[in-house]
Design an enzyme around this catalytic site. Structure first.
Site, PDB file in Angstrom:
ATOM      1  CG  HIS A 209     -55.645  34.183  27.659  1.00  0.00           C
ATOM      2  ND1 HIS A 209     -56.475  33.394  28.531  1.00  0.00           N
ATOM      3  CD2 HIS A 209     -55.917  34.405  26.242  1.00  0.00           C
ATOM      4  CE1 HIS A 209     -57.582  33.643  27.714  1.00  0.00           C
ATOM      5  NE2 HIS A 209     -57.160  33.970  26.311  1.00  0.00           N
ATOM      6  NE  ARG A 316     -56.150  35.323  22.194  1.00  0.00           N
ATOM      7  CZ  ARG A 316     -55.350  34.405  21.659  1.00  0.00           C
ATOM      8  NH1 ARG A 316     -54.297  34.990  21.045  1.00  0.00           N
ATOM      9  NH2 ARG A 316     -55.844  33.241  21.654  1.00  0.00           N
ATOM     10  NE  ARG A 353     -61.099  37.511  20.852  1.00  0.00           N
ATOM     11  CZ  ARG A 353     -60.497  36.752  21.688  1.00  0.00           C
ATOM     12  NH1 ARG A 353     -60.612  35.231  21.277  1.00  0.00           N
ATOM     13  NH2 ARG A 353     -59.358  36.883  22.497  1.00  0.00           N
ATOM     14  CD  GLU A 453     -64.438  32.020  22.117  1.00  0.00           C
ATOM     15  OE1 GLU A 453     -63.265  31.640  22.242  1.00  0.00           O
ATOM     16  OE2 GLU A 453     -64.938  33.197  22.249  1.00  0.00           O
ATOM     17  CG  ASP A 477     -62.543  30.041  25.683  1.00  0.00           C
ATOM     18  OD1 ASP A 477     -62.074  29.822  26.922  1.00  0.00           O
ATOM     19  OD2 ASP A 477     -62.251  31.407  25.089  1.00  0.00           O
ATOM     20  NE  ARG A 487     -57.888  29.263  27.501  1.00  0.00           N
ATOM     21  CZ  ARG A 487     -58.084  30.208  26.466  1.00  0.00           C
ATOM     22  NH1 ARG A 487     -59.322  30.456  26.234  1.00  0.00           N
ATOM     23  NH2 ARG A 487     -57.211  31.013  25.593  1.00  0.00           N
ATOM     24  CB  CYS A 524     -58.457  31.969  15.615  1.00  0.00           C
ATOM     25  SG  CYS A 524     -59.738  32.184  16.619  1.00  0.00           S
TER      26      CYS A 524
HETATM   27  C1  PEP Z   1     -59.868  30.450  21.690  1.00  0.00           C
HETATM   28  O1  PEP Z   1     -60.502  30.340  22.696  1.00  0.00           O
HETATM   29  O2  PEP Z   1     -59.519  29.458  21.029  1.00  0.00           O
HETATM   30  C2  PEP Z   1     -59.436  31.590  21.369  1.00  0.00           C
HETATM   31  C3  PEP Z   1     -58.782  31.859  20.241  1.00  0.00           C
HETATM   32  O3  PEP Z   1     -59.483  32.675  22.232  1.00  0.00           O
HETATM   33  P1  PEP Z   1     -58.771  33.023  23.479  1.00  0.00           P
HETATM   34  O4  PEP Z   1     -57.718  32.093  23.265  1.00  0.00           O
HETATM   35  O5  PEP Z   1     -58.417  34.470  23.313  1.00  0.00           O
HETATM   36  O6  PEP Z   1     -59.985  32.786  24.567  1.00  0.00           O
HETATM   37 MG    MG Z   2     -61.650  32.012  23.475  1.00  0.00          MG
END
Ligand code: PEP
Ligand code: MG
Length: 584
Positions: A209, A316, A353, A453, A477, A487, A524
């Site tokens: 993130h 988010r 979300r 995801e 995810d 990740r 996304c």
């Molecule tokens: C994802 O997992 O691709 C997503 C868009 O959500 P985040 O990156 O906030 O986990």
């Molecule tokens: Mg995600």
């Protein structure tokens, strides 16, 4: 002497500037810049805390029982001496008055500097004084905690710092690059309002993130550069090559000139792309493509509209919850934030979300999930966290439903895998509506969507589509859980492969099933903003992409050059190959 370090390229572009090191050992203190008018008050905060610690230790010394070991009194003497240490005092003052660091940041930065000098000492006794210095600094920090240190100073909300806020000496116009062991997503949000030209961290993966926020700021960044924060020193000149994932420290004039040239080339390319802002995203064969924005805060809608996004595909919302010492936003605060985002998009749709806290997005920098859970990415995250606390979830749902009275809102639920979770979520949404009815409060209609995801969700599409109006594929995810790759872990980043056939087939199946059932689907995750994937996703039938606004124009350029009719057969060939990356 020039040296280079390698990491992961996570946010494009070149930054050249002097290093600002965020003390890694104390990443849990707040880091922000103070206004020029607050500098004196900030210095005073440290002074007051230091005096309080001095008094505390003097009292301890005075009250020592007569039979206390002599070493203890000597140790307290050392602590008192360190508290008066000129290097510590003037250094902290310098960071605050010249760089405008907040008091805690200034103190920990100066501590790191002195600690390095201790480390280099030959004399073992002196080397060990580092631990005493650490204790003294800890005590001052503890005292400062009670002296009103807002995590996010109001003075800076919503405005960019001016260079005169940052530097007062002859380094006034020198760009600064941030180097840290790690930067929490909450800290990244604070830095969003600062003037940093680039970011470099020791840890983190491409879709951690922290990397995502750096990209959303469109600032060059390299993560996973291992020991960068130890090898780079405060004020070193650093080139951050966000395209190649390289850091060059103390570059020679020739290297500087070469990167200066690359930087200008990049700026020219951006100017060229800017001309596409008002061009509709339509392929050569006339397919209209929706390019939406991913945002973290309501203010991000300004950038989204500016770059020509036709809506927000992913808000988010968890970023409203983070870095607040556990005090969650109440219904009114959330409602106002969602409403601000909706109004910011000027009639375009906004997909909010529900909160996705947990894993590498802890509520607080103090509560690292890793410290309390064995596998935070597999733990109480996202919808699981929401369903574990129905009053908290209902508060958010009511806020979103109320905000929906002001514009087109889609409500998106993260990390669903089980039919029971879907049932509970839908019933809580109904319950939130009933609560609003009872109170006579207005609310609007929402379309209900699920994130795909988790592989389990991608394998249960028919069931999902019975309950939801639309789907959104969270590839970040989906890759993590399909390939069992954390990740955020740079040590396995080479295996985090968006082109793994298993991942691509799950993505392709989701798009195809939505197409059959006539339901909207978007991607996304970061894949949507990766220009090397645009043609493949178009060939698989994707018509809706949501990404950080900084990527929209580059993806639009790909869209304008694509012919989906011609890409279709090729895309099938790619996803059925054992090594799709070779065909891209
Ligand atoms: C994802 O997992 O691709 C997503 C868009 O959500 P985040 O990156 O906030 O986990
Ligand atoms: Mg995600």
């Amino acid at each position: 002497m020039t040296f280079s370090l390698h990491g992961l390229a996570v946010s494009r572009g070149i930054a050249i500037g002097r290093a600002v090191l965020v003390a890694s050992s104390r990443a849990d203190v707040a880091h922000y810049f103070v206004d020029a008018s607050k500098v004196e008050a900030e210095i005073q905060r440290v002074r007051v805390a230091r005096n309080a610690v001095t008094e505390e230790i003097t009292r301890l010394q005075r009250d020592l029982p007569a039979d206390a070991p002599h070493e203890l009194a000597a140790l307290l003497d050392v602590h008192l001496m360190l508290l008066q240490d000129e290097q510590l005092i003037s250094g902290v003052k310098g960071w605050i008055s010249e760089r405008h660091y907040n008091a805690e940041w200034a103190l920990t930065t100066q501590y790191e500097q002195i600690a390095r000098q201790f480390d280099e000492m030959q004399d073992e006794y002196l080397r060990e004084r580092k631990a005493d210095l650490e204790q003294v600094v800890e005590r001052i920090l503890r005292h400062m905690k009670g002296v009103g240190s807002p995590v996010q100073p109001k003075a800076h909300a919503g405005r960019k710092l001016q260079s005169q806020d940052l530097l007062l000496d002859d380094t006034m116009d020198v760009p600064l690059v941030l180097v840290a062991h790690d930067i929490s997503p909450a800290d990244m949000l604070q830095f969003k309002q600062s003037l940093f030209a680039g970011f470099a961290t020791d840890v983190g993966g491409r879709t951690s993130h922290t990397a995502i926020v750096a990209r959303s700021m469109d600032i060059p960044a390299v993560v996973g550069a291992r020991s960068a924060s130890q090898l780079i020193k405060q004020d070193d000149w650093v080139i951050i090559d966000g395209d190649a994932g390289v850091l060059i420290v103390d570059p020679s004039p020739i290297i500087l000139a070469e990167y200066g040239f690359k930087q200008r080339q990049g700026e020219l390319e951006r100017e060229r792309l800017n001309r596409l802002r008002h061009t509709p995203a339509v392929t050569l064969d006339g397919q209209k493509i929706e390019l939406l924005a991913n945002i973290e805060m309501p203010e991000d809608t300004v950038g989204a509209v500016h770059t020509g996004a036709v809506g927000v595909g992913l808000f988010r919302s968890e970023f409203l919850f983070m870095g607040r010492s556990g005090r969650l936003p109440d219904e009114e605060e959330q409602y106002l934030a969602y409403r601000q985002a909706i109004e910011g998009m000027q009639g375009l749709p906004v997909t909010i979300r529900t909160v996705d806290i947990g894993s590498d997005k802890p509520l607080d920098r103090h509560t690292k999930a890793q410290e309390t859970h064995l596998n935070p990415a597999l733990g109480l995250r996202a919808i699981r966290w929401s369903l574990a606390d129905p009053p908290m979830f209902l508060t958010q749902l009511r806020a979103i439903l109320r905000a929906a009275a002001h514009g087109q809102v889609n409500l998106l639920v993260p990390m669903l895998a089980h039919a029971s979770e879907i049932r509970q979520t839908v019933s809580l949404i109904d319950h939130a509506r009933a609560q609003l009815d009872n109170k006579g409060q207005a609310y609007g209609p929402v379309k209900l969507g699920a994130m795909i995801e988790i592989p389990a969700a991608a394998l249960m599409l028919k069931m999902f589509l019975r309950h939801f109006d639309f789907l959104s594929i969270g590839t970040n995810d989906l890759i993590q859980y399909t390939l069992a790759i954390d990740r955020a872990d740079e040590s396995v980043a080479h295996l985090y492969d968006p082109c793994h056939p298993a991942v691509l087939r799950l993505v392709a199946d989701t798009i195809a099933e939505c197409d059959v059932q006539g339901k909207p689907v978007s991607v996304c995750g970061e894949m949507a903003g990766d220009v090397s994937m645009t043609r493949l996703l178009l060939g698989l039938g994707l018509r809706c992409f949501s990404m950080h606004p900084s990527q929209i124009l580059a993806v639009k350029q790909q869209v304008l050059r694509a012919d989906t009719g011609k890409l279709k057969a090729w895309a099938q060939q790619v996803i059925h190959s054992d090594e799709p990356a070779l065909l891209l």
